[in-house]
Design a protein around this motif. Structure first.
Motif, PDB file in Angstrom:
ATOM      1  N   LYS A 400       0.826  -1.218   0.000  1.00 37.64           N
ATOM      2  CA  LYS A 400       0.000   0.000   0.000  1.00 37.64           C
ATOM      3  C   LYS A 400       0.859   1.266   0.000  1.00 37.64           C
ATOM      4  O   LYS A 400       0.454   2.298  -0.536  1.00 37.64           O
ATOM      5  CB  LYS A 400      -0.973   0.002   1.171  1.00 37.64           C
ATOM      6  CG  LYS A 400      -0.340  -0.141   2.552  1.00 37.64           C
ATOM      7  CD  LYS A 400      -1.415  -0.319   3.619  1.00 37.64           C
ATOM      8  CE  LYS A 400      -0.794  -0.503   4.998  1.00 37.64           C
ATOM      9  NZ  LYS A 400      -1.829  -0.778   6.029  1.00 37.64           N
ATOM     10  N   GLU A 401       2.055   1.193   0.599  1.00 38.85           N
ATOM     11  CA  GLU A 401       2.944   2.358   0.595  1.00 38.85           C
ATOM     12  C   GLU A 401       3.368   2.705  -0.835  1.00 38.85           C
ATOM     13  O   GLU A 401       3.475   3.879  -1.204  1.00 38.85           O
ATOM     14  CB  GLU A 401       4.191   2.087   1.446  1.00 38.85           C
ATOM     15  CG  GLU A 401       3.931   1.953   2.931  1.00 38.85           C
ATOM     16  CD  GLU A 401       3.504   0.534   3.343  1.00 38.85           C
ATOM     17  OE1 GLU A 401       3.330  -0.321   2.438  1.00 38.85           O
ATOM     18  OE2 GLU A 401       3.341   0.293   4.551  1.00 38.85           O
ATOM     19  N   ASP A 402       3.603   1.678  -1.640  1.00 32.64           N
ATOM     20  CA  ASP A 402       4.006   1.908  -3.022  1.00 32.64           C
ATOM     21  C   ASP A 402       2.818   2.347  -3.880  1.00 32.64           C
ATOM     22  O   ASP A 402       2.976   3.151  -4.800  1.00 32.64           O
ATOM     23  CB  ASP A 402       4.664   0.650  -3.595  1.00 32.64           C
ATOM     24  CG  ASP A 402       5.974   0.324  -2.901  1.00 32.64           C
ATOM     25  OD1 ASP A 402       6.789   1.253  -2.710  1.00 32.64           O
ATOM     26  OD2 ASP A 402       6.185  -0.836  -2.512  1.00 32.64           O
ATOM     27  N   LEU A 403       1.623   1.834  -3.566  1.00 36.78           N
ATOM     28  CA  LEU A 403       0.423   2.297  -4.265  1.00 36.78           C
ATOM     29  C   LEU A 403       0.200   3.788  -4.009  1.00 36.78           C
ATOM     30  O   LEU A 403      -0.165   4.540  -4.915  1.00 36.78           O
ATOM     31  CB  LEU A 403      -0.800   1.498  -3.799  1.00 36.78           C
ATOM     32  CG  LEU A 403      -0.875   0.032  -4.243  1.00 36.78           C
ATOM     33  CD1 LEU A 403      -2.035  -0.678  -3.544  1.00 36.78           C
ATOM     34  CD2 LEU A 403      -1.038  -0.071  -5.758  1.00 36.78           C
ATOM     35  N   LEU A 404       0.442   4.212  -2.780  1.00 31.47           N
ATOM     36  CA  LEU A 404       0.277   5.627  -2.437  1.00 31.47           C
ATOM     37  C   LEU A 404       1.236   6.493  -3.259  1.00 31.47           C
ATOM     38  O   LEU A 404       0.839   7.536  -3.801  1.00 31.47           O
ATOM     39  CB  LEU A 404       0.519   5.841  -0.940  1.00 31.47           C
ATOM     40  CG  LEU A 404       0.529   7.301  -0.465  1.00 31.47           C
ATOM     41  CD1 LEU A 404      -0.824   7.966  -0.715  1.00 31.47           C
ATOM     42  CD2 LEU A 404       0.895   7.380   1.019  1.00 31.47           C
ATOM     43  N   LYS A 405       2.495   6.085  -3.380  1.00 30.26           N
ATOM     44  CA  LYS A 405       3.463   6.868  -4.157  1.00 30.26           C
ATOM     45  C   LYS A 405       3.051   6.959  -5.633  1.00 30.26           C
ATOM     46  O   LYS A 405       3.230   7.994  -6.279  1.00 30.26           O
ATOM     47  CB  LYS A 405       4.868   6.261  -4.036  1.00 30.26           C
ATOM     48  CG  LYS A 405       5.527   6.507  -2.690  1.00 30.26           C
ATOM     49  CD  LYS A 405       7.036   6.390  -2.779  1.00 30.26           C
ATOM     50  CE  LYS A 405       7.479   4.994  -3.154  1.00 30.26           C
ATOM     51  NZ  LYS A 405       8.943   4.921  -3.318  1.00 30.26           N
ATOM     52  N   ILE A 406       2.500   5.864  -6.155  1.00 28.46           N
ATOM     53  CA  ILE A 406       2.044   5.872  -7.548  1.00 28.46           C
ATOM     54  C   ILE A 406       0.905   6.874  -7.733  1.00 28.46           C
ATOM     55  O   ILE A 406       0.878   7.649  -8.705  1.00 28.46           O
ATOM     56  CB  ILE A 406       1.612   4.450  -7.976  1.00 28.46           C
ATOM     57  CG1 ILE A 406       2.850   3.560  -8.117  1.00 28.46           C
ATOM     58  CG2 ILE A 406       0.813   4.472  -9.278  1.00 28.46           C
ATOM     59  CD1 ILE A 406       2.553   2.087  -8.242  1.00 28.46           C
ATOM     60  N   VAL A 407      -0.035   6.905  -6.790  1.00 26.30           N
ATOM     61  CA  VAL A 407      -1.149   7.861  -6.877  1.00 26.30           C
ATOM     62  C   VAL A 407      -0.629   9.289  -6.714  1.00 26.30           C
ATOM     63  O   VAL A 407      -1.114  10.216  -7.381  1.00 26.30           O
ATOM     64  CB  VAL A 407      -2.238   7.534  -5.827  1.00 26.30           C
ATOM     65  CG1 VAL A 407      -3.333   8.606  -5.839  1.00 26.30           C
ATOM     66  CG2 VAL A 407      -2.850   6.157  -6.098  1.00 26.30           C
ATOM     67  N   LEU A 408       0.356   9.490  -5.866  1.00 28.74           N
ATOM     68  CA  LEU A 408       0.949  10.825  -5.714  1.00 28.74           C
ATOM     69  C   LEU A 408       1.566  11.303  -7.035  1.00 28.74           C
ATOM     70  O   LEU A 408       1.381  12.460  -7.434  1.00 28.74           O
ATOM     71  CB  LEU A 408       2.020  10.801  -4.618  1.00 28.74           C
ATOM     72  CG  LEU A 408       1.514  10.709  -3.173  1.00 28.74           C
ATOM     73  CD1 LEU A 408       2.642  10.315  -2.228  1.00 28.74           C
ATOM     74  CD2 LEU A 408       0.890  12.020  -2.726  1.00 28.74           C
ATOM     75  N   LEU A 409       2.286  10.417  -7.716  1.00 29.12           N
ATOM     76  CA  LEU A 409       2.878  10.773  -9.003  1.00 29.12           C
ATOM     77  C   LEU A 409       1.787  11.080 -10.037  1.00 29.12           C
ATOM     78  O   LEU A 409       1.894  12.036 -10.814  1.00 29.12           O
ATOM     79  CB  LEU A 409       3.774   9.637  -9.500  1.00 29.12           C
ATOM     80  CG  LEU A 409       5.090   9.444  -8.735  1.00 29.12           C
ATOM     81  CD1 LEU A 409       5.717   8.099  -9.066  1.00 29.12           C
ATOM     82  CD2 LEU A 409       6.063  10.577  -9.051  1.00 29.12           C
ATOM     83  N   TYR A 410       0.726  10.269 -10.029  1.00 33.74           N
ATOM     84  CA  TYR A 410      -0.404  10.498 -10.939  1.00 33.74           C
ATOM     85  C   TYR A 410      -1.057  11.855 -10.653  1.00 33.74           C
ATOM     86  O   TYR A 410      -1.376  12.614 -11.572  1.00 33.74           O
ATOM     87  CB  TYR A 410      -1.423   9.365 -10.788  1.00 33.74           C
ATOM     88  CG  TYR A 410      -2.716   9.596 -11.542  1.00 33.74           C
ATOM     89  CD1 TYR A 410      -2.859   9.196 -12.867  1.00 33.74           C
ATOM     90  CD2 TYR A 410      -3.803  10.220 -10.922  1.00 33.74           C
ATOM     91  CE1 TYR A 410      -4.046   9.427 -13.557  1.00 33.74           C
ATOM     92  CE2 TYR A 410      -4.987  10.448 -11.601  1.00 33.74           C
ATOM     93  CZ  TYR A 410      -5.108  10.054 -12.918  1.00 33.74           C
ATOM     94  OH  TYR A 410      -6.274  10.286 -13.603  1.00 33.74           O
ATOM     95  N   ALA A 411      -1.244  12.165  -9.374  1.00 33.99           N
ATOM     96  CA  ALA A 411      -1.914  13.410  -8.988  1.00 33.99           C
ATOM     97  C   ALA A 411      -1.121  14.628  -9.444  1.00 33.99           C
ATOM     98  O   ALA A 411      -1.705  15.641  -9.873  1.00 33.99           O
ATOM     99  CB  ALA A 411      -2.123  13.446  -7.477  1.00 33.99           C
ATOM    100  N   ILE A 412       0.216  14.569  -9.354  1.00 33.31           N
ATOM    101  CA  ILE A 412       1.050  15.671  -9.827  1.00 33.31           C
ATOM    102  C   ILE A 412       1.032  15.742 -11.354  1.00 33.31           C
ATOM    103  O   ILE A 412       0.890  16.810 -11.942  1.00 33.31           O
ATOM    104  CB  ILE A 412       2.496  15.521  -9.309  1.00 33.31           C
ATOM    105  CG1 ILE A 412       2.566  15.800  -7.796  1.00 33.31           C
ATOM    106  CG2 ILE A 412       3.450  16.447 -10.062  1.00 33.31           C
ATOM    107  CD1 ILE A 412       2.303  17.238  -7.409  1.00 33.31           C
ATOM    108  N   ARG A 413       1.150  14.591 -11.993  1.00 28.48           N
ATOM    109  CA  ARG A 413       1.190  14.551 -13.459  1.00 28.48           C
ATOM    110  C   ARG A 413      -0.105  15.094 -14.074  1.00 28.48           C
ATOM    111  O   ARG A 413      -0.076  15.838 -15.051  1.00 28.48           O
ATOM    112  CB  ARG A 413       1.455  13.110 -13.914  1.00 28.48           C
ATOM    113  CG  ARG A 413       1.190  12.789 -15.380  1.00 28.48           C
ATOM    114  CD  ARG A 413       2.116  13.511 -16.320  1.00 28.48           C
ATOM    115  NE  ARG A 413       3.492  13.066 -16.248  1.00 28.48           N
ATOM    116  CZ  ARG A 413       4.477  13.591 -17.003  1.00 28.48           C
ATOM    117  NH1 ARG A 413       4.191  14.572 -17.851  1.00 28.48           N
ATOM    118  NH2 ARG A 413       5.707  13.149 -16.887  1.00 28.48           N
ATOM    119  N   TYR A 414      -1.248  14.718 -13.514  1.00 22.48           N
ATOM    120  CA  TYR A 414      -2.533  15.053 -14.137  1.00 22.48           C
ATOM    121  C   TYR A 414      -3.370  16.017 -13.290  1.00 22.48           C
ATOM    122  O   TYR A 414      -4.583  16.057 -13.394  1.00 22.48           O
ATOM    123  CB  TYR A 414      -3.315  13.773 -14.444  1.00 22.48           C
ATOM    124  CG  TYR A 414      -2.592  12.926 -15.465  1.00 22.48           C
ATOM    125  CD1 TYR A 414      -2.475  13.353 -16.778  1.00 22.48           C
ATOM    126  CD2 TYR A 414      -1.982  11.723 -15.102  1.00 22.48           C
ATOM    127  CE1 TYR A 414      -1.787  12.594 -17.726  1.00 22.48           C
ATOM    128  CE2 TYR A 414      -1.298  10.960 -16.032  1.00 22.48           C
ATOM    129  CZ  TYR A 414      -1.195  11.406 -17.346  1.00 22.48           C
ATOM    130  OH  TYR A 414      -0.502  10.662 -18.275  1.00 22.48           O
TER     131      TYR A 414
END
Length: 576
Positions: A400-414
């Motif tokens: 879940k920690e890695d899923l959170l980082k992926i969503v953070l990157l998505y949120a910044i990108r889009y």
């Protein structure tokens, strides 16, 4: 005590003609400090200078210079009287240390006191110390400008956390320590630079203003020989690049910090030391470990080949030492034993580290995670990325920690895409068991480092030309390694500095003006912290063939994703 301060010019600290070197500068100060005082010595340090010293010198190296004891000035109150020892005091010039020195000098434990401060000392402090020296045990007081933690020859940190907003409760203290560290660096390298900064950043601007004030008040210290092209000090803000600290890393030094954390060149392993019954601690220093110096910038694949060669060489030497048949063989073994023992420890250390890293990569499916991170960091394709991120949530191996980082990157990108599905991904994080305070990081990161407050083009999608150039380069070169494709914003900035094309509207001058030629010497300081990926970028610039910039990179702190997000969690919609 003679109250006339012996101002140290610092000309011995570093050969600035050839190259700025953060480690060498501190080493030279410490060498001069302890070598010029004969006889048996005690090294008296504070909470910060003990780290500054230990990062550039091993204890055994200092012991060779007649230093028989190491003490903290804020340590044991009832230290024994040892008048036969000379105290070499290396301290930061803080009010707290002044008070401790006052107590020490009024009831001295040692025969002599040689006072060395890591930065400029206020005249009022000197007067107070003169009054404290009622026993006349102080023989000298000097300023040695080593007020930073030298990590690599071209990288330093101040070990200062949570430099995220000028409205934060710790801002005043953070600003003072930041300016002191940068000023120390300038004095150690003998630089009076032009100064530029990230134009949108309040933190960078206020740092520059305070630094200018400090330089003006101590102008005689900065009266260095002028160069044809002045050096450049570039003050940046971590929030301009929130992508780099979130990514998994695949070069040795960066990997170790991301997965295990390096603190003052030390790494704590989970394995328990049988002697102390505490987690094993190992030292990772490019100064004290030649194999680490050789491999610290290698990617994980090349490391596997090199670690095998290290083990093979050790096994060969082990067999050679087993073949002892005469007195000459015994003599050779005795002569080589210290080096052989050190090599054995080195092999054990790096094999243990590589084993730990490999285990974490497999357990967390980090190859899969990293490929997703790199895709979000480097490319702009919303429909494709939606499907890829959803697939990550379906993979039970992803933590879940890695899923959170992926969503953070998505949120910044889009962030600026009206069709983004950040809210839906937050719902998936809830289902995955990510707690509310962690989910809140998504809105906090966008507030802290969203498109409206960033300088530069960290996503490389502000102009069609940038996007086209990126696609063109991929088409010509291909991708050498999909896990290390990402390059920090710092690389783009340094490319522009080297081409003398850094935009003044984005990075205005606080001191100086545009020049006909690019600078040769550049000191970059990132308020809010740096990463080892950025340190690698600077290393590559410094070791490029042909004429190139000479760069030293400094920052408030050296972040991995965990420490970066801990800092972001403190952000409360303050102004920039």
């Amino acid at each position: 005590m003679n109250s006339n301060l012996n101002q140290v010019e610092g000309h011995f600290a570093i050969n600035t003609v050839h190259r700025m070197n953060a480690i060498q500068a501190v080493q030279d100060y410490i060498t001069k400090m302890i070598s010029n005082i004969s006889g048996m010595k005690v090294l008296l340090l504070d909470a910060e200078t003990i780290g500054i010293v230990s990062m550039v010198y091993s204890q055994s190296q200092i012991l060779q210079k007649e230093v028989y004891l190491f003490e903290r000035i804020d340590g044991v109150k009832d230290r024994k009287l040892m008048a036969h020892l000379k105290a070499v005091c290396f301290l930061r010039p803080t009010q707290a240390n002044l008070e401790l020195l006052d107590q020490e000098l009024r009831t001295p434990k040692y025969g002599e006191y040689h006072l060395f401060f890591s930065n400029v000392v206020k005249n009022t402090y000197i007067q107070e110390l003169a009054q404290s020296d009622v026993n006349e045990v102080v023989t000298q007081l000097q300023e040695f400008y080593a007020d930073y933690f030298a990590v690599n020859p071209d990288t330093f940190t101040l070990n200062l956390r949570k430099v995220i907003s000028v409205n934060a409760s710790n801002w005043g203290a953070s600003l003072s320590r930041t300016v002191e560290g940068i000023a120390s660096c300038l004095l150690a390298f003998k630089k009076q630079p032009f100064i530029r900064y990230s134009g949108k950043s309040d933190i960078a601007h206020k740092t520059v203003v305070e630094l200018q004030r400090r330089i003006a008040s101590e102008a005689s210290l900065y009266d260095f020989r002028k160069t044809d092209v002045p050096p450049l000090l570039l003050i940046l803000d971590r929030r301009d690049d929130p992508i780099t600290p979130l990514l998994n890393q695949w070069t040795y030094q960066s990997m170790v910090h991301e997965l295990l954390t390096i603190t003052n060149n030390r790494v704590e392993l989970k394995a328990v030391d049988p002697k102390t019954q505490k987690p094993s601690e190992i030292v990772l220093s490019c100064e004290q470990d030649p194999w680490f110096k050789q491999t610290m910038y290698m990617n994980f694949g090349d490391l596997g080949v090199n670690i095998k060669e290290l083990v093979d060489d050790y096994q060969h030497k082990t067999k050679s030492n087993q073949n002892i048949q005469n007195l000459d063989d015994i003599k050779r073994f005795v002569d080589e034993y210290p080096q052989f023992k050190k090599m054995a420890g080195n092999v054990t250390k790096h094999v243990s580290l590589m084993s730990e890293l490999s285990s974490m990569i497999d357990r967390r499916s980090l190859l899969v995670v990293s490929e997703m991170e790199q895709e979000l960091a480097n490319n702009h394709n919303h429909s494709k990325h939606l499907d890829m991120v959803k697939d990550m949530f379906r993979n039970p191996q992803i933590l879940k920690e890695d899923l959170l980082k992926i969503v953070l990157l998505y949120a910044i990108r889009y962030e600026d895409n009206g069709n983004n599905e950040t809210t839906k991904f937050i719902d998936l994080l809830i289902a995955a068991g990510v707690p509310p305070e962690k989910r809140q990081l998504i809105s906090q990161l966008v507030q802290y480092a969203g498109s409206g407050v960033r300088s530069g083009d960290v996503l490389r999608n502000k102009s069609k030309m940038a996007q086209g150039l990126q696609v063109f380069k991929k088409g010509i070169k291909g991708v050498e390694n999909i896990y290390t494709e990402h390059k920090p914003l710092l690389k783009d900035i340094l490319d522009q500095v080297q081409q003398n094309r850094l935009k003044e509207i984005e990075y205005p001058f606080a001191v100086g003006s545009p020049q006909a030629h690019p600078p040769q010497d550049v000191i970059v300081f990132i308020c809010g912290g740096i990463t080892y990926e950025e340190a690698l970028t600077v290393h590559e610039f410094n070791n490029a063939p042909g004429p190139h910039l000479r760069i030293v990179l400094g920052g408030s702190f050296i972040h991995n994703s965990q420490s970066f997000l801990e800092d972001v969690s403190e952000f409360k919609s303050f102004g920039r």
